[in-house]
Design a protein around this motif. Sequence first.
Motif, PDB file in Angstrom:
ATOM      1  N   UNK A   1      25.654  27.795  25.327  1.00  0.00           N
ATOM      2  CA  UNK A   1      26.550  26.667  25.557  1.00  0.00           C
ATOM      3  C   UNK A   1      26.069  25.782  26.699  1.00  0.00           C
ATOM      4  N   UNK A   2      25.576  26.392  27.746  1.00  0.00           N
ATOM      5  CA  UNK A   2      25.079  25.636  28.896  1.00  0.00           C
ATOM      6  C   UNK A   2      23.855  24.814  28.514  1.00  0.00           C
ATOM      7  N   UNK A   3      22.944  25.420  27.759  1.00  0.00           N
ATOM      8  CA  UNK A   3      21.749  24.688  27.322  1.00  0.00           C
ATOM      9  C   UNK A   3      22.138  23.529  26.417  1.00  0.00           C
ATOM     10  N   UNK A   4      23.089  23.779  25.519  1.00  0.00           N
ATOM     11  CA  UNK A   4      23.562  22.705  24.651  1.00  0.00           C
ATOM     12  C   UNK A   4      24.122  21.551  25.471  1.00  0.00           C
ATOM     13  N   UNK A   5      24.977  21.868  26.447  1.00  0.00           N
ATOM     14  CA  UNK A   5      25.567  20.825  27.291  1.00  0.00           C
ATOM     15  C   UNK A   5      24.472  20.016  27.977  1.00  0.00           C
ATOM     16  N   UNK A   6      23.502  20.700  28.565  1.00  0.00           N
ATOM     17  CA  UNK A   6      22.429  20.004  29.272  1.00  0.00           C
ATOM     18  C   UNK A   6      21.601  19.144  28.324  1.00  0.00           C
ATOM     19  N   UNK A   7      21.328  19.663  27.130  1.00  0.00           N
ATOM     20  CA  UNK A   7      20.525  18.905  26.161  1.00  0.00           C
ATOM     21  C   UNK A   7      21.278  17.678  25.661  1.00  0.00           C
ATOM     22  N   UNK A   8      22.570  17.842  25.389  1.00  0.00           N
ATOM     23  CA  UNK A   8      23.368  16.703  24.926  1.00  0.00           C
ATOM     24  C   UNK A   8      23.498  15.661  26.025  1.00  0.00           C
ATOM     25  N   UNK A   9      23.686  16.118  27.258  1.00  0.00           N
ATOM     26  CA  UNK A   9      23.808  15.186  28.380  1.00  0.00           C
ATOM     27  C   UNK A   9      22.532  14.374  28.555  1.00  0.00           C
ATOM     28  N   UNK A  10      21.380  15.018  28.342  1.00  0.00           N
ATOM     29  CA  UNK A  10      20.111  14.305  28.445  1.00  0.00           C
ATOM     30  C   UNK A  10      19.948  13.295  27.312  1.00  0.00           C
ATOM     31  N   UNK A  11      20.472  13.632  26.141  1.00  0.00           N
ATOM     32  CA  UNK A  11      20.374  12.742  24.985  1.00  0.00           C
ATOM     33  C   UNK A  11      21.374  11.603  25.055  1.00  0.00           C
ATOM     34  N   UNK A  12      22.618  11.932  25.403  1.00  0.00           N
ATOM     35  CA  UNK A  12      23.710  10.964  25.320  1.00  0.00           C
ATOM     36  C   UNK A  12      24.803  11.397  26.304  1.00  0.00           C
ATOM     37  N   UNK A  13      24.747  10.918  27.526  1.00  0.00           N
ATOM     38  CA  UNK A  13      25.632  11.433  28.586  1.00  0.00           C
ATOM     39  C   UNK A  13      27.071  10.932  28.504  1.00  0.00           C
ATOM     40  N   UNK A  14      27.655  11.081  27.337  1.00  0.00           N
ATOM     41  CA  UNK A  14      29.067  10.746  27.129  1.00  0.00           C
ATOM     42  C   UNK A  14      29.679  11.944  26.419  1.00  0.00           C
ATOM     43  N   UNK A  15      30.401  12.760  27.199  1.00  0.00           N
ATOM     44  CA  UNK A  15      30.798  14.087  26.718  1.00  0.00           C
ATOM     45  C   UNK A  15      32.283  14.330  26.976  1.00  0.00           C
ATOM     46  N   UNK A  16      32.901  14.998  26.010  1.00  0.00           N
ATOM     47  CA  UNK A  16      34.268  15.493  26.167  1.00  0.00           C
ATOM     48  C   UNK A  16      34.205  17.016  26.098  1.00  0.00           C
ATOM     49  N   UNK A  17      34.545  17.671  27.202  1.00  0.00           N
ATOM     50  CA  UNK A  17      34.411  19.124  27.319  1.00  0.00           C
ATOM     51  C   UNK A  17      35.747  19.792  27.018  1.00  0.00           C
ATOM     52  N   UNK A  18      35.705  20.722  26.066  1.00  0.00           N
ATOM     53  CA  UNK A  18      36.909  21.437  25.628  1.00  0.00           C
ATOM     54  C   UNK A  18      36.705  22.932  25.871  1.00  0.00           C
ATOM     55  N   UNK A  19      37.628  23.565  26.583  1.00  0.00           N
ATOM     56  CA  UNK A  19      37.472  24.997  26.872  1.00  0.00           C
ATOM     57  C   UNK A  19      38.750  25.797  26.626  1.00  0.00           C
ATOM     58  N   UNK A  20      39.719  25.214  25.928  1.00  0.00           N
ATOM     59  CA  UNK A  20      41.004  25.893  25.686  1.00  0.00           C
ATOM     60  C   UNK A  20      41.612  26.404  26.992  1.00  0.00           C
ATOM     61  N   UNK A  21      41.547  25.559  28.012  1.00  0.00           N
ATOM     62  CA  UNK A  21      42.087  25.868  29.350  1.00  0.00           C
ATOM     63  C   UNK A  21      41.367  27.003  30.059  1.00  0.00           C
ATOM     64  N   UNK A  22      40.188  27.391  29.571  1.00  0.00           N
ATOM     65  CA  UNK A  22      39.367  28.365  30.298  1.00  0.00           C
ATOM     66  C   UNK A  22      38.534  27.587  31.315  1.00  0.00           C
ATOM     67  N   UNK A  23      39.184  27.224  32.401  1.00  0.00           N
ATOM     68  CA  UNK A  23      38.591  26.251  33.318  1.00  0.00           C
ATOM     69  C   UNK A  23      37.436  26.811  34.145  1.00  0.00           C
ATOM     70  N   UNK A  24      37.361  28.119  34.310  1.00  0.00           N
ATOM     71  CA  UNK A  24      36.216  28.680  35.018  1.00  0.00           C
ATOM     72  C   UNK A  24      34.939  28.447  34.218  1.00  0.00           C
ATOM     73  N   UNK A  25      35.032  28.538  32.881  1.00  0.00           N
ATOM     74  CA  UNK A  25      33.880  28.242  32.035  1.00  0.00           C
ATOM     75  C   UNK A  25      33.467  26.791  32.224  1.00  0.00           C
ATOM     76  N   UNK A  26      34.447  25.892  32.269  1.00  0.00           N
ATOM     77  CA  UNK A  26      34.144  24.476  32.490  1.00  0.00           C
ATOM     78  C   UNK A  26      33.419  24.289  33.820  1.00  0.00           C
TER      79      UNK A  26
END
Length: 303
Positions: free
Chosen positions: A273-298
């Motif tokens: 998940x972390x690698x995906x986030x970093x790769x997407x941010x590098x491609x298109x830094x417009x992100x909506x992060x969803x964690x079902x209120x698991x905020x430590x993961x966020x």
Amino acid sequence: MFEKLTDKLKNDKYLTLETTPAHNASFSLTIDKIEKLGLDKLVDGFTTTDNPLAKLKLNALFGAKLLQDRFNKPVIATMSMRDRNKIALQSDLLGANEFDIRAILALTGDPATISDQPATKGVFEGDSSLLLDIISAFNTGMDYAGKPFNVPPKPIYPLAVVNAYAKNPRTLQKKMQKKIKHGALGIITQPVYDVENAKLLLELKDKANKECCAENKSAELVMGIFPITKLRTAQFLSAHVPGINVPDCWLEKLRKASNGGEEEEYKVGFELSKKLFDDIQALHPKIHLMTANQFQIAKDILV
């Protein structure tokens, strides 16, 4: 506040964090967790969900007001067509406007048949396009019936959603075009789990914007990311949630990791998940992060 958020959406990096009000009469405990982790300093804004899966929660508009007051950051409040007719939609928008809740995520909504409330019936006077049209009317100083307001609403900033995957990509483009033509400024995707999938979505967005250029309308695409740290979550999303594609390699890696225990399963899922986030941010830094209120993961994803 909202002008700055939309400017970042169009011209800069953009990051929002989803929050889900709880099934109780307080949202403050959830907001306290966000503040304790310092997440408000890591994001540009928040969203509040509107009774997702037709399960009863605290009202998204009131939740948005509480979040916005606490952090002085814009909150996008979700509104579902499932639970309101045109009168209620407009009444809620007027009340929210008075309290400066002016970014709205328009959803059709999950079916009422899956609700946790007995014998619940959906309203569904239209799909999310109707709400987008209502917002367009409000932004010209009129209600949906064409009656001018004596005191016009402050500008409202509408967003919409789209699936992240379809067997026929053309259907996704058509859905994007429909949202854009009805006034959406931003379109948030369902969770994306593959960079190539994200690239395709961006291509479809560009084509959709081109089709709408004659009407001088366009929208930015926001990539939805939902971290997966458990095999059963990946299996559920893959098998039961339309519009999401979890790659086979994710399922296989999580399946193998689950044999090593919960810690190993979490470790592998988080790394993916972390690698995906970093790769997407590098491609298109417009992100909506969803964690079902698991905020430590966020927090762990963002730092």
